[in-house]
Design an enzyme around this catalytic site. Sequence first.
Site, PDB file in Angstrom:
ATOM      1  N   LYS A  81       0.650  -1.201  -0.127  1.00  0.00           N
ATOM      2  CA  LYS A  81       0.020   0.080  -0.041  1.00  0.00           C
ATOM      3  C   LYS A  81       0.880   1.325  -0.029  1.00  0.00           C
ATOM      4  O   LYS A  81       0.325   2.326  -0.311  1.00  0.00           O
ATOM      5  CB  LYS A  81      -0.938   0.041   1.446  1.00  0.00           C
ATOM      6  CG  LYS A  81      -2.098  -1.234   1.024  1.00  0.00           C
ATOM      7  CD  LYS A  81      -3.261  -0.996   1.302  1.00  0.00           C
ATOM      8  CE  LYS A  81      -3.921   0.133   0.345  1.00  0.00           C
ATOM      9  NZ  LYS A  81      -5.538  -0.197   0.248  1.00  0.00           N
TER      10      LYS A  81
HETATM   11  C1  LIG Z   1      -2.957  -6.839   3.972  1.00  0.00           C
HETATM   12  C2  LIG Z   1      -3.702  -6.439   2.995  1.00  0.00           C
HETATM   13  N1  LIG Z   1      -4.507  -7.300   2.154  1.00  0.00           N
HETATM   14  C3  LIG Z   1      -5.229  -6.697   1.148  1.00  0.00           C
HETATM   15  C4  LIG Z   1      -5.354  -5.351   0.927  1.00  0.00           C
HETATM   16  C5  LIG Z   1      -6.370  -5.003  -0.047  1.00  0.00           C
HETATM   17  O1  LIG Z   1      -5.793  -4.092  -1.116  1.00  0.00           O
HETATM   18  P1  LIG Z   1      -6.569  -3.048  -1.926  1.00  0.00           P
HETATM   19  O2  LIG Z   1      -7.158  -1.970  -1.027  1.00  0.00           O
HETATM   20  O3  LIG Z   1      -5.784  -2.640  -2.992  1.00  0.00           O
HETATM   21  O4  LIG Z   1      -7.897  -3.833  -2.432  1.00  0.00           O
HETATM   22  C6  LIG Z   1      -5.054  -4.527   1.691  1.00  0.00           C
HETATM   23  C7  LIG Z   1      -5.261  -3.172   1.665  1.00  0.00           C
HETATM   24  O5  LIG Z   1      -5.349  -2.411   2.740  1.00  0.00           O
HETATM   25  C8  LIG Z   1      -4.173  -4.919   3.046  1.00  0.00           C
HETATM   26  O6  LIG Z   1      -3.673  -4.021   3.661  1.00  0.00           O
END
Ligand SMILES: Cc1ncc(COP(=O)(O)O)c(C=O)c1O
Length: 344
Positions: free
Chosen positions: A42
Amino acid sequence: MPLVTRVTDLIGRTPLFELATTSTGTRLLLKLEQFNPTGAAKIRMAREMVLDAERRGLLTGGGHIIESTSGNTGLGLAVVAAERGYRFTAVVDHHACKDKLRAMRAMGAELVFVADDGDDTLATSAREDLAEAMAAARPDAYFTEQHNNDANAVGYYAVAEELLEDVERVDILLSSVGTGGSLFGTATRLRQLGCPARVIGVEPVGSIAFGGEGGPYWQSGTGTPPGATIGTAVDYSLLDEGVKVSDIDAFATARAVAAELGLMIGGSAGGSVHAALSRLDEFPPGSTIVTLVCDGGEKYLDTVFDDAWMAERDLLDPAAEAEVQTMLHRYAPAARRAELAEAR
Ligand SMILES: Cc1ncc(COP(=O)(O)O)c(C=O)c1O
């Protein structure tokens, strides 16, 4: 690798790891995003959201960034705010893993909780409302609003570019969906680069982005809890299929991958890997499947990798872990299989 002077210069160029192959030449590759600063994907979008706000004149010298976060976005924003001289307030809940909160604080972020200590409900909607209200009340503040910010997806364009530097093509992009930025941003850029991959989204059972009944879940950072609004970063026009994975299967996978390979992946990545492994044989022969590992397992030592925490929530399931181990053995790439045979 050139010498760098900013932590954000270390973003990207994350490694690809071959987790599994089938006898028909299909392979599952993991893009190990935990190799970014903050240990998560992120930070890519955190930087892009801030640069975009600066370009549009919404953030100026000494300004104040506010975001609702489950942790990883906040970690990225904390780095970017420290580097560029902004104040950063993260609106959080106690569902977030403690190490993410502690690390945000260490990097100078101010934390505002929407619930009292001891209430570990996932409070996405309450967090967003508070972040919006706080930003509206402060003239120098900018709410990055990750769920509805186009810069979120743009932050992942480089993921697609890096993938196509490493492999000829990506046939299937299969990954978790929270805001949707990582999956749909990568898919958009792959398409722009002439590689229109099949897009499979993964969310926890209980999350509502792909329909079905809502309910609580423990997978962190991913999914959309009941009551939360699905933002514009979830681009349904690019989604070929949405699948759901239980906490038990997601966490069993993270634990089995750690135990078998010494590779620590987070619970959301565990969910994606489970979804991919359990249908590897169904994909067309010779497919290259890519899953983004949004963060590493080290952040979940107090939860996913803690037997007592798991058992208290009825999540510990040795049979589910054994099933994943069997799949990891069955699909072990030839080089790993040869090494294992030699070691035994
Ligand atoms: C550990 C984790 N997995 C998955 C996601 C999902 O990603 P996205 O927000 O790009 O869909 C996030 C987003 O904060 C995350 O921190």
